[in-house]
Scaffold this active site. Structure first.
Site, PDB file in Angstrom:
ATOM      1  N   HIS A   1       0.085   5.858   0.624  1.00 45.00           N
ATOM      2  CA  HIS A   1      -0.865   6.880   1.072  1.00 45.00           C
ATOM      3  C   HIS A   1      -0.670   8.145   0.240  1.00 45.00           C
ATOM      4  O   HIS A   1       0.443   8.457  -0.188  1.00 45.00           O
ATOM      5  CB  HIS A   1      -0.657   7.181   2.551  1.00 45.00           C
ATOM      6  CG  HIS A   1      -0.674   5.958   3.412  1.00 45.00           C
ATOM      7  ND1 HIS A   1      -1.772   5.134   3.491  1.00 45.00           N
ATOM      8  CD2 HIS A   1       0.274   5.400   4.204  1.00 45.00           C
ATOM      9  CE1 HIS A   1      -1.501   4.121   4.306  1.00 45.00           C
ATOM     10  NE2 HIS A   1      -0.273   4.259   4.749  1.00 45.00           N
TER      11      HIS A   1
ATOM     12  N   HIS B   1       4.750   0.330   0.643  1.00 46.24           N
ATOM     13  CA  HIS B   1       5.243  -0.427   1.785  1.00 46.24           C
ATOM     14  C   HIS B   1       4.285  -1.551   2.147  1.00 46.24           C
ATOM     15  O   HIS B   1       3.118  -1.544   1.742  1.00 46.24           O
ATOM     16  CB  HIS B   1       5.473   0.480   3.000  1.00 46.24           C
ATOM     17  CG  HIS B   1       4.237   1.159   3.498  1.00 46.24           C
ATOM     18  ND1 HIS B   1       3.684   2.268   2.873  1.00 46.24           N
ATOM     19  CD2 HIS B   1       3.415   0.904   4.554  1.00 46.24           C
ATOM     20  CE1 HIS B   1       2.613   2.665   3.523  1.00 46.24           C
ATOM     21  NE2 HIS B   1       2.408   1.849   4.550  1.00 46.24           N
TER      22      HIS B   1
ATOM     23  N   GLN C   1       0.812  -1.218   0.000  1.00 40.11           N
ATOM     24  CA  GLN C   1       0.000   0.000   0.000  1.00 40.11           C
ATOM     25  C   GLN C   1       0.843   1.264   0.000  1.00 40.11           C
ATOM     26  O   GLN C   1       2.048   1.242   0.280  1.00 40.11           O
ATOM     27  CB  GLN C   1      -0.917   0.012   1.223  1.00 40.11           C
ATOM     28  CG  GLN C   1      -0.186  -0.023   2.556  1.00 40.11           C
ATOM     29  CD  GLN C   1      -1.150  -0.167   3.726  1.00 40.11           C
ATOM     30  OE1 GLN C   1      -1.454   0.818   4.391  1.00 40.11           O
ATOM     31  NE2 GLN C   1      -1.624  -1.391   3.975  1.00 40.11           N
TER      32      GLN C   1
ATOM     33  N   ARG D   1      -4.149   0.497  -2.320  1.00 37.56           N
ATOM     34  CA  ARG D   1      -3.543  -0.837  -2.241  1.00 37.56           C
ATOM     35  C   ARG D   1      -3.045  -1.288  -3.605  1.00 37.56           C
ATOM     36  O   ARG D   1      -3.632  -0.971  -4.636  1.00 37.56           O
ATOM     37  CB  ARG D   1      -4.541  -1.846  -1.674  1.00 37.56           C
ATOM     38  CG  ARG D   1      -4.966  -1.529  -0.242  1.00 37.56           C
ATOM     39  CD  ARG D   1      -5.981  -2.528   0.300  1.00 37.56           C
ATOM     40  NE  ARG D   1      -6.348  -2.168   1.668  1.00 37.56           N
ATOM     41  CZ  ARG D   1      -7.324  -1.321   1.990  1.00 37.56           C
ATOM     42  NH1 ARG D   1      -8.032  -0.759   1.020  1.00 37.56           N
ATOM     43  NH2 ARG D   1      -7.577  -1.043   3.247  1.00 37.56           N
TER      44      ARG D   1
ATOM     45  N   GLU E   1       3.062   8.400   8.279  1.00 35.95           N
ATOM     46  CA  GLU E   1       3.004   7.527   9.450  1.00 35.95           C
ATOM     47  C   GLU E   1       4.402   7.115   9.900  1.00 35.95           C
ATOM     48  O   GLU E   1       5.335   7.005   9.115  1.00 35.95           O
ATOM     49  CB  GLU E   1       2.152   6.289   9.178  1.00 35.95           C
ATOM     50  CG  GLU E   1       2.660   5.389   8.070  1.00 35.95           C
ATOM     51  CD  GLU E   1       1.692   4.247   7.764  1.00 35.95           C
ATOM     52  OE1 GLU E   1       0.461   4.467   7.816  1.00 35.95           O
ATOM     53  OE2 GLU E   1       2.162   3.136   7.459  1.00 35.95           O
TER      54      GLU E   1
END
Length: 408
Positions: A99, A264, A97, A283, A134
């Site tokens: 972001h 990642h 996935q 994804r 993140e």
């Protein structure tokens, strides 16, 4: 300040023991527990333990945004807590996935709203308007794929597997610059017809088996990952994509930072994950969930991810280890109390007057704020409102306390 009960999320890749053991509950659990959320995400907010009973942190923010968040945080992020804290426990690999950036998230959310796709629909990519940088800090041994490796390194790996079917792709990758070559090869694999994948993926798996049997060590982790992913997701392009990503093994306290666009997949382990308060995920494979290849390709950053991008710089400020990231939504540190500090009152460094979430991962400490004091043991968390800091700590045993605040 209040004790904070996290919300447990059950996904198939989770653990039946890790989160339960961390929080002192019986294990194994009836279902795999994958994440423990401490935050105010509308999908699953945490709960404050008050004298009147449990209360949603989301409701507390709505009723008193000034006292809970502080004027400065409200001025920057409105009346929402901008970060989300999780304990993540992976017994099996998560999906491949990435972001979106802040701009991509705003545009993607508006586009899907205009198309009338329900926010809860499984085909929805953008569930909010926020990006999702993140940070993951390992609590034990943690395995991951994170960011594209250099083209030269991927070429060396593919040649080491000695798979004839990979030769055209080696030539494709080695004949271009890093980013262009990685984009061309990843796009070729992720869009390949299933019959082609049904030939190429087994060939790569066979190459990985021969490589491991040869006793070679350099790419043994990558070869083992190919076998593990191939067993769980036969014929999945994500098995091939793993050859293009950095294969990382983290020790306790090591960290990974994932900015926008970095591909990642977390493979196995337990860690504390802190992110912007978002649920936007694109994804690319290794999942039965919705995969939107064109949208993923639109947000991916194919620049090889170097150590200074993936691994945040860690600095010490007295008792505090600080994980430095560029994310404005969160700041993460660990308060480490041991040795001569035990039994004494320790003032936590004051960074600003915003809210804090505290999570104890080792030992036990009494946390004093303006209004009250609470005892945090391993697996317990607390919410400290903006108008209730600063905090002081007294620990009798060696203790590690994660502290998450808003970034400066």
């Amino acid at each position: 300040m209040h004790l904070l009960r996290g919300a447990v999320r059950t996904y198939a890749w989770g653990s039946r023991t890790a989160i339960a053991d961390f929080t002192g509950r019986p294990s194994p659990t009836a279902h795999p527990e994958a994440e423990l959320w401490f935050g105010a995400h509308p999908g699953d907010p945490a709960w404050l333990e008050t004298d009147e009973g449990e209360r949603s942190l989301l409701d507390a923010l709505r009723d008193d945004p000034e006292g809970q968040l502080g004027a400065a945080v409200r001025g920057r992020f409105g009346d929402c807590l901008p970060f989300l804290v999780k304990v993540l426990a992976a017994d099996e690999p998560l999906s491949l996935q990435a972001h979106p950036s802040a701009e991509q998230a705003v545009e993607g959310f508006a586009r899907e709203e205009k198309l009338g796709i329900p926010v809860t629909a499984p085909t929805r990519n953008y569930r909010d308007r926020s990006h999702k940088p993140e940070l993951l800090v390992a609590l034990g041994e943690f395995e991951a794929l994170a960011g594209f490796r250099s083209a030269a390194s991927s070429v060396e790996l593919m040649r080491a597997l000695a798979v004839t079917d990979l030769d055209p792709f080696v030539n494709l990758l080695s004949g271009q610059s890093d980013a262009d070559g990685l984009r061309a090869l990843f796009t070729t694999w992720i869009t390949a017809p299933q019959p082609d994948l049904d030939v190429l993926v087994p060939a790569v798996i066979e190459g990985a088996i021969h490589y491991l049997r040869s006793g070679e060590k350099k790419f043994a982790p990558e070869a083992k990952t190919v076998l593990e992913l191939g067993e769980r997701y036969p014929g999945d392009a994500g098995v091939l994509a793993s050859l293009l990503l950095n294969r990382l093994s983290l020790k306790p306290g090591d960290a990974i930072y994932m900015p926008a666009g970095n591909l990642h997949a977390y493979l196995q382990g337990v860690g504390v994950e802190v992110m912007a308060n978002s649920d936007n995920v694109l994804r690319g494979g290794l999942t039965p969930k919705h995969v939107d290849v064109p949208e993923l390709l639109r947000v991916l950053d194919f620049t090889p991810a170097t150590d200074d991008v993936i691994h945040p710089r860690i600095t010490r400020d007295g008792t505090e280890l600080v994980y430095n990231t560029p994310a404005p939504e969160f700041a993460v540190s660990v308060l480490c109390i041991d040795g001569e500090q035990l039994g004494h009152e320790i003032d936590a460094p004051t960074r600003h007057d915003g809210p804090q979430i505290l999570l104890c991962t080792e030992g036990s400490t009494v946390v004093h704020a303006k209004s009250t004091a609470v005892t945090l043991e391993r697996g317990a968390a607390a919410w400290v409102a903006a108008d209730d800091g600063p905090i002081r700590l007294v620990a009798q045993t060696p203790t590690k306390l994660f502290r998450v605040t808003v970034g400066l």
